[in-house]
Design an enzyme around this catalytic site. Structure first.
Site, PDB file in Angstrom:
ATOM      1  N   GLY A  63       4.867 -39.465 -54.000  1.00 29.75           N
ATOM      2  CA  GLY A  63       6.149 -39.367 -53.304  1.00 29.75           C
ATOM      3  C   GLY A  63       7.225 -40.005 -54.171  1.00 29.75           C
ATOM      4  N   CYS A 112      27.446 -55.201 -40.501  1.00 29.56           N
ATOM      5  CA  CYS A 112      27.659 -56.506 -39.868  1.00 29.56           C
ATOM      6  C   CYS A 112      26.349 -57.270 -39.858  1.00 29.56           C
ATOM      7  CB  CYS A 112      28.178 -56.312 -38.458  1.00 29.56           C
ATOM      8  SG  CYS A 112      29.755 -55.497 -38.490  1.00 29.56           S
TER       9      CYS A 112
HETATM   10  N1  LLP Z   1       0.014 -40.575 -49.259  1.00 25.30           N
HETATM   11  C1  LLP Z   1      -0.007 -41.377 -48.186  1.00 25.30           C
HETATM   12  C2  LLP Z   1      -1.075 -41.228 -47.218  1.00 25.30           C
HETATM   13  C3  LLP Z   1       0.997 -42.338 -48.012  1.00 25.30           C
HETATM   14  O1  LLP Z   1       0.962 -43.128 -46.952  1.00 25.30           O
HETATM   15  C4  LLP Z   1       2.036 -42.447 -48.969  1.00 25.30           C
HETATM   16  C5  LLP Z   1       3.102 -43.423 -48.807  1.00 25.30           C
HETATM   17  C6  LLP Z   1       2.010 -41.575 -50.075  1.00 25.30           C
HETATM   18  C7  LLP Z   1       0.981 -40.655 -50.191  1.00 25.30           C
HETATM   19  C8  LLP Z   1       3.070 -41.602 -51.142  1.00 25.30           C
HETATM   20  O2  LLP Z   1       3.088 -42.797 -51.826  1.00 25.30           O
HETATM   21  P1  LLP Z   1       4.090 -42.981 -53.066  1.00 25.30           P
HETATM   22  O3  LLP Z   1       3.648 -42.029 -54.165  1.00 25.30           O
HETATM   23  O4  LLP Z   1       5.455 -42.675 -52.588  1.00 25.30           O
HETATM   24  O5  LLP Z   1       3.931 -44.394 -53.455  1.00 25.30           O
HETATM   25  N2  LLP Z   1       8.913 -47.068 -47.470  1.00 25.30           N
HETATM   26  C9  LLP Z   1       8.193 -47.740 -48.534  1.00 25.30           C
HETATM   27  C10 LLP Z   1       7.077 -46.905 -49.060  1.00 25.30           C
HETATM   28  C11 LLP Z   1       6.076 -46.531 -47.996  1.00 25.30           C
HETATM   29  C12 LLP Z   1       4.993 -45.650 -48.529  1.00 25.30           C
HETATM   30  C13 LLP Z   1       4.254 -45.038 -47.407  1.00 25.30           C
HETATM   31  N3  LLP Z   1       3.196 -44.177 -47.792  1.00 25.30           N
HETATM   32  C14 LLP Z   1       9.180 -48.109 -49.653  1.00 25.30           C
HETATM   33  O6  LLP Z   1      10.360 -47.806 -49.524  1.00 25.30           O
HETATM   34  O7  LLP Z   1       8.795 -48.721 -50.645  1.00 25.30           O
END
Ligand code: LLP
Length: 468
Positions: free
Chosen positions: A322, A391
């Site tokens: 992601g 705020c």
């Molecule tokens: N697959 C699953 C099952 C996941 O839960 C996630 C991310 C991904 C793939 C993708 O992971 P990535 O390649 O993006 O690291 N909001 C947080 C990140 C939460 C990630 C949640 N799951 C932030 O802003 O750092």
């Protein structure tokens, strides 16, 4: 390609041409340049002019960086994995129609975690003429508490469901029995692999809300092998996000192949292994993530080796990035407004957005870098703290950054905001969500409209008895 570096002696930032690392190691989108007026150009578009045209805050997405990142992922998996592989975009990082279109057109599938993300993906594919011939091979529904309507939407559209827990597995077994529909699933287990990242974004440790406990492995395999209406295609695990090591995913590959072996013993012909996402990106100069190539190589060679050792055929290998797919492609442009000097302590400069368009600093203490788009060559003369306009005292986007002396109206560009910014944005303080624009070779197209004040009250209702 181009990256941004700081000269240690002078503290001056400069853009480094000929950057030939992996996109997730670049701070700015790959097409970034500076023109003769010292203004930042992305995708052939002058960022300052984009703000004049589309307003601010503005998310600016560079199509070339996104496509190049997709291609590097695909090429790496094709290079290092002799079997079939599939990359799917973890659309929680940023789900919208135009991004789904681009990513699908680069041969990716999708990881969706809600009816909203699934609907966005399906609509984008349909309206782009890119619908898959078989969604079960390309769209995967995740989630630790999927609603019945989410499950049904996925089943009706023939998507694969990544089953997270017993409640869900039993619900699917009932649906399969009563509906006569084929239900394709992957089983998600908690692998018990630790990684070094923020507590909130770790998922692979045993004390995680996601996935079956590996102690239930045999009971789950027995249940699934006794339910012929459920087709178990494979196994999934995700260990966390913003990870700077390759080792945890290599270990994960070994664990998954081991589970695959156990599943086969239960008569489950496992065809797919999904290693999740998690590769980190560079937000600050000290961040040092592995390249996409290194990350893919580590996983692919570990799966190949483990299959060889166990004598199992190579499964279809799936990864679901992601952050590292979309993060570097986007910057957020803000207009600088007020300034507050606390003598001897700190100087705040405030921008016209903040925690509503980028909640990561206040949520995870995430660090970001910024440049002044309309004065790229100016000396970095003062250390300031970039505050949002909400705020809330904690609404600070960047603590202590060296910038030129700015004035109201200057355009501050925060880098690497493609992942988990728009998707986690809120209307706190009733700020409308910013617009997003896609840039490519001098062309700029709006891909998300700026919310209006009318949009903000669109869902509000005034019961008649309250109206005089
Ligand atoms: N697959 C699953 C099952 C996941 O839960 C996630 C991310 C991904 C793939 C993708 O992971 P990535 O390649 O993006 O690291 N909001 C947080 C990140 C939460 C990630 C949640 N799951 C932030 O802003 O750092």
């Amino acid at each position: 390609m181009l990256s941004i570096e700081t000269n240690q002696e002078s503290g001056k930032k400069f853009l480094l041409p000929n950057f030939n690392g992996s996109p997730n190691q670049s701070l700015l989108p790959l097409t970034s340049t500076v023109n003769h007026e010292n203004r930042l150009i992305i995708g052939g578009c002058d960022v300052t002019t984009l703000v004049e045209r589309f307003g601010s805050p503005l998310y600016i997405v560079d199509e070339e960086t996104l496509r190049s990142t997709c291609r590097q992922y695909r090429e790496a998996f094709e290079k290092y994995y002799p079997g079939e592989s599939l990359l799917i975009y973890a659309s929680k990082a940023w789900s919208c129609m135009a991004l789904c279109n681009i990513i699908a057109s680069e041969g990716f599938g999708f990881d969706v975690v809600s009816a909203g993300e699934l609907y966005t993906t399906l609509q984008a594919l349909f309206h782009s003429g890119l619908s898959y011939s078989d969604n079960s091979d390309k769209i995967y529904l995740h989630g630790n508490n999927k609603s019945l309507s989410e499950l049904n939407l996925a089943i009706d559209n023939n998507c694969t469901i990544v089953v997270d827990n017993w409640f869900e597995l039993e619900t699917l077994a009932k649906i399969a029995q009563t509906s006569n529909k084929k239900i394709c699933i992957l089983l998600r287990f908690t692998p018990g692999i630790e990684c070094h990242t923020h507590e909130y974004i770790k998922t692979g440790h045993i004390d995680s809300k996601f996935g079956f406990d590996p102690n239930d492995l045999e009971a789950v395999f027995t249940f699934v092998s006794n339910n012929s209406a459920i087709e178990c295609k494979g196994i999934h695990a995700h260990i966390g996000s913003q990870i700077f090591e390759c080792k945890p995913h290599q270990d994960l590959a070994g664990v998954l192949v081991d589970w695959m072996k156990k599943a086969v013993a239960y008569g489950l012909p496992i065809k797919e292994l999904n290693v999740g996402g998690g590769l980190g990106i560079r937000y600050t100069e000290s961040d040092d993530p592995p390249s996409i190539d290194e990350w893919a190589k580590g996983i692919c060679t570990a799966v190949v080796a483990a299959c060889k050792e166990t004598g199992l055929p190579q499964p279809k290998l799936i990864a679901e990035p992601g952050r590292s797919l979309i993060g570097t492609s986007c910057v957020t442009a803000y207009t600088i407004g007020s300034r507050k000097v606390v003598p001897g302590i700190r100087t705040y400069i405030a921008v016209d957005g903040g925690m509503s368009d980028n909640p990561r600093p206040i949520t995870y203490q995430s660090e970001y870098l910024a440049v002044i788009a309309n004065r790229m060559a100016a000396e970095l003369e003062e250390t300031v703290t970039v505050a949002g306009k909400h705020c809330e005292s904690g609404d600070v986007l960047i603590q202590d950054i060296k910038l030129p002396v700015t004035k109201p109206g200057d355009i501050l560009v925060v880098m690497a905001t493609g992942a988990y910014n728009y998707s986690m944005a809120s209307n706190y303080n009733r700020l409308p969500n910013p617009a997003a624009v896609l840039v490519n070779q001098g062309e700029a197209n709006l891909i998300i409209k700026r919310e209006s004040l009318e949009d903000l009250i669109y869902q509000d209702l005034l019961p008649e008895r309250l109206v005089k």
